[in-house]
Design an enzyme around this catalytic site. Sequence first.
Site, mmCIF file in Angstrom:
data_model
loop_
_atom_site.group_PDB
_atom_site.id
_atom_site.type_symbol
_atom_site.label_atom_id
_atom_site.label_comp_id
_atom_site.label_asym_id
_atom_site.label_seq_id
_atom_site.Cartn_x
_atom_site.Cartn_y
_atom_site.Cartn_z
ATOM 1 N N ARG A 121 0.754 -1.151 0.130
ATOM 2 C CA ARG A 121 -0.102 -0.003 0.007
ATOM 3 C C ARG A 121 0.856 1.146 0.026
ATOM 4 N NH1 ARG A 121 -0.655 4.650 2.632
ATOM 5 N NH2 ARG A 121 -0.447 3.900 4.566
ATOM 6 N N ASP A 122 1.393 1.583 1.238
ATOM 7 C CA ASP A 122 2.254 2.754 1.229
ATOM 8 C C ASP A 122 3.283 2.780 0.157
ATOM 9 O OD1 ASP A 122 2.756 5.512 1.982
ATOM 10 O OD2 ASP A 122 3.187 4.862 4.261
ATOM 11 N N HIS A 133 5.127 5.414 12.430
ATOM 12 C CA HIS A 133 4.873 5.080 10.969
ATOM 13 C C HIS A 133 5.859 6.303 10.416
ATOM 14 C CE1 HIS A 133 2.629 4.518 7.100
ATOM 15 N NE2 HIS A 133 3.284 5.736 6.826
ATOM 16 N N HIS A 173 8.721 7.730 7.687
ATOM 17 C CA HIS A 173 9.340 7.851 6.223
ATOM 18 C C HIS A 173 10.517 8.122 6.464
ATOM 19 C CE1 HIS A 173 5.763 7.202 3.600
ATOM 20 N NE2 HIS A 173 4.967 7.335 4.875
ATOM 21 N N CYS A 221 4.064 9.328 -0.124
ATOM 22 C CA CYS A 221 2.643 9.761 -0.209
ATOM 23 C C CYS A 221 2.441 10.720 -1.476
ATOM 24 C CB CYS A 221 2.164 10.354 0.853
ATOM 25 S SG CYS A 221 0.403 11.084 0.909
ATOM 26 N N ASN A 264 8.412 4.654 3.113
ATOM 27 C CA ASN A 264 8.837 4.055 4.313
ATOM 28 C C ASN A 264 10.040 3.736 4.823
ATOM 29 O OD1 ASN A 264 5.251 2.932 4.047
ATOM 30 N ND2 ASN A 264 6.121 4.162 5.742
HETATM 31 P P1 HMG Z 1 -13.155 14.149 -3.537
HETATM 32 O O1 HMG Z 1 -12.711 14.526 -5.128
HETATM 33 O O2 HMG Z 1 -13.105 15.436 -2.715
HETATM 34 O O3 HMG Z 1 -14.288 13.164 -3.382
HETATM 35 O O4 HMG Z 1 -12.052 13.175 -2.872
HETATM 36 P P2 HMG Z 1 -15.758 12.995 -4.059
HETATM 37 O O5 HMG Z 1 -16.755 12.415 -2.727
HETATM 38 O O6 HMG Z 1 -16.438 14.544 -4.449
HETATM 39 O O7 HMG Z 1 -15.647 11.986 -4.964
HETATM 40 C C1 HMG Z 1 -14.834 12.355 -6.408
HETATM 41 C C2 HMG Z 1 -14.850 10.995 -7.111
HETATM 42 O O8 HMG Z 1 -14.167 9.879 -6.605
HETATM 43 C C3 HMG Z 1 -16.397 10.631 -7.385
HETATM 44 O O9 HMG Z 1 -16.387 9.829 -8.627
HETATM 45 C C4 HMG Z 1 -16.501 9.476 -6.208
HETATM 46 O O10 HMG Z 1 -17.079 8.466 -6.861
HETATM 47 C C5 HMG Z 1 -15.213 8.977 -6.238
HETATM 48 P P3 HMG Z 1 -16.923 10.759 -9.921
HETATM 49 O O11 HMG Z 1 -18.438 10.874 -9.609
HETATM 50 O O12 HMG Z 1 -16.053 11.922 -9.992
HETATM 51 O O13 HMG Z 1 -16.821 9.556 -10.881
HETATM 52 N N1 HMG Z 1 -14.698 8.178 -5.156
HETATM 53 C C6 HMG Z 1 -14.286 7.007 -4.795
HETATM 54 N N2 HMG Z 1 -14.085 6.003 -5.776
HETATM 55 C C7 HMG Z 1 -13.642 4.593 -5.375
HETATM 56 N N3 HMG Z 1 -13.612 4.620 -3.925
HETATM 57 C C8 HMG Z 1 -13.703 5.656 -3.010
HETATM 58 C C9 HMG Z 1 -14.327 6.889 -3.461
HETATM 59 N N4 HMG Z 1 -14.404 8.036 -2.780
HETATM 60 C C10 HMG Z 1 -14.919 8.817 -3.864
HETATM 61 N N5 HMG Z 1 -13.513 5.313 -1.941
HETATM 62 C C11 HMG Z 1 -11.476 11.666 -1.490
HETATM 63 C C12 HMG Z 1 -12.144 12.894 -1.617
HETATM 64 C C13 HMG Z 1 -11.335 11.274 -0.074
HETATM 65 C C14 HMG Z 1 -12.074 10.340 -2.312
HETATM 66 C C15 HMG Z 1 -10.033 11.772 -1.894
HETATM 67 O O14 HMG Z 1 -9.557 12.781 -1.566
HETATM 68 C C16 HMG Z 1 -9.093 10.440 -1.951
HETATM 69 O O15 HMG Z 1 -9.550 9.380 -2.249
HETATM 70 N N6 HMG Z 1 -8.119 10.660 -1.236
HETATM 71 C C17 HMG Z 1 -7.041 9.573 -0.795
HETATM 72 C C18 HMG Z 1 -5.604 9.960 -0.812
HETATM 73 C C19 HMG Z 1 -4.638 8.868 -0.534
HETATM 74 O O16 HMG Z 1 -5.079 7.818 -0.641
HETATM 75 N N7 HMG Z 1 -3.497 9.210 -0.131
HETATM 76 C C20 HMG Z 1 -2.381 8.420 0.302
HETATM 77 C C21 HMG Z 1 -2.760 7.453 1.591
HETATM 78 S S1 HMG Z 1 -2.684 8.420 2.754
HETATM 79 C C22 HMG Z 1 -1.011 8.429 3.427
HETATM 80 O O17 HMG Z 1 -0.259 7.645 2.394
HETATM 81 C C23 HMG Z 1 -0.531 8.634 4.526
HETATM 82 C C24 HMG Z 1 -0.175 7.326 5.678
HETATM 83 O O18 HMG Z 1 0.767 6.550 4.925
HETATM 84 C C25 HMG Z 1 0.481 7.757 6.827
HETATM 85 C C26 HMG Z 1 1.606 8.740 6.621
HETATM 86 O O19 HMG Z 1 2.653 8.571 6.219
HETATM 87 O O20 HMG Z 1 1.385 9.860 7.353
HETATM 88 C C27 HMG Z 1 -1.310 6.720 5.664
HETATM 89 MG MG MG Z 2 2.904 6.915 4.748
#
Ligand code: HMG
Ligand code: MG
Length: 284
Positions: free
Chosen positions: A13-14, A205, A207, A238, A247
Site C-alpha cells: 500500500r504505502d 510510521h 518515512h 505519499c 517508508n
Molecule cells: P473528492 O474528489 O473530494 O471526493 O475526494 P468526492 O466524494 O467528490 O468524489 C470524487 C470522485 O471519486 C467520485 O467519482 C467518487 O465516486 C469517487 P466521479 O463521480 O467523479 O466519477 N470516489 C471514490 N471512488 C472509489 N473509492 C472511493 C471513493 N471516494 C470517492 N473510496 C477523497 C475525496 C477522500 C475520495 C480523495 O481525496 C481520496 O481518495 N483521497 C485519498 C488520498 C490517498 O489515498 N492518499 C494516500 C494515502 S494516505 C498516506 O499515504 C499517509 C499514511 O501513509 C500515513 C503517513 O505517512 O502519514 C497513511
Molecule cells: Mg505513509
Amino acid sequence: MTETVEIFEMGPRDGLQNEKGNISTAQKVALVDLLSDAGFRRIEVGSFVSPKWVPQMADSDEVFSGITRRPNISYGALTPNLKGYVRAVEADASEIAIFGSASEGFSKANLNMSIAESLEKFAPIMEKARHIDMPVRGYVSCVTDCPFDGPTSPDKVAEIAAELFAMGCYEVSLGDTLGQGTPDSISKMLIAVLKEIPAHRLAGHYHDTAGRALDNIDASLALGLRVFDAAVGGLGGCPYAPGAAGNVATEEVAAHVERLGYSTGLDMTVVNRAAEMARGMRSA
Ligand code: HMG
Ligand code: MG
C-alpha cells in the site's frame, strides 16, 4: 524472555501507491503472497480511495480477490469514506484504516477536506465497522512537520490521535509523512500523545526521507512503542506529500531491532526476497 517488536508491513500500500511505473495486479498479488510467507501478522494490501486521486491503488479490489490468505494474518486497507468502506467489506479486508492529519494543509491536499470534515466522514465508518466487528486502525499524518503548514504542534497530534482512539480505533499509527522528524521532535510528540493513549495502542510510521527513521524508532522504543510500520525495499511515499521519500525499509528495521535484542518473528530470507521483488517494481 525476548521482547517482541511487530512490523506492520506497508509495502503493497504505502510502498506501491506512489510508484510511477505500471505495476500489474498480478505483481501486487505476488508481492502480498510472498509477504504472507515472511511471518508478518498484519499486511496493508491496498487502498479503497478514489482511483482519480491514487490511480496506483485502483485495482485493490482485484488484489484482495487474487491473494492467497493465511488464517493468522490480517490483510488491511485504507478507507477514507463510506464508499471505501463498502469496497473494503466487499473485498473481505480483515481490517480497515481511517487516516486523518494533524495539519490542515495536508488534510486538504490528501483528503480534500478539513480535519473536522474528515472526522465527520470517519464517524459513520466506525459505526458500521462496529456492527460487523471489523477492526479499524487510525493514522495521524504529519505528526512533526507538514509540507504545507510547517512544524506541527505535539498537542494537535495528541488531540487528533485521542479523537481517533475515542472513536474506536484499536491502534493509532503516528505518521512522520515527510520524514523530517528528529528523535527530539518525535519524542516531544510522543510524550504529548502518551498522555492520551497508552504506548501499546500506538505505532510509529516513519518515512525515511532524511535518513533518521531508525533513530526515530529508537526514540519511540525508549518511550514504550513496540509496533512500527515499514515497507519492504523502502518503497513509496505519499503522492500528496511533496518531497517525501519511502517508508523506512522493513529489512532495515527488522535487522536494527534484532540487533537491539528484540524478536520480530520474521523470516529474513523471505523478507529480503520480498524487498528485492519490491525494488524490481520500483524500476519497472
Ligand atoms: P473528492 O474528489 O473530494 O471526493 O475526494 P468526492 O466524494 O467528490 O468524489 C470524487 C470522485 O471519486 C467520485 O467519482 C467518487 O465516486 C469517487 P466521479 O463521480 O467523479 O466519477 N470516489 C471514490 N471512488 C472509489 N473509492 C472511493 C471513493 N471516494 C470517492 N473510496 C477523497 C475525496 C477522500 C475520495 C480523495 O481525496 C481520496 O481518495 N483521497 C485519498 C488520498 C490517498 O489515498 N492518499 C494516500 C494515502 S494516505 C498516506 O499515504 C499517509 C499514511 O501513509 C500515513 C503517513 O505517512 O502519514 C497513511
Ligand atoms: Mg505513509
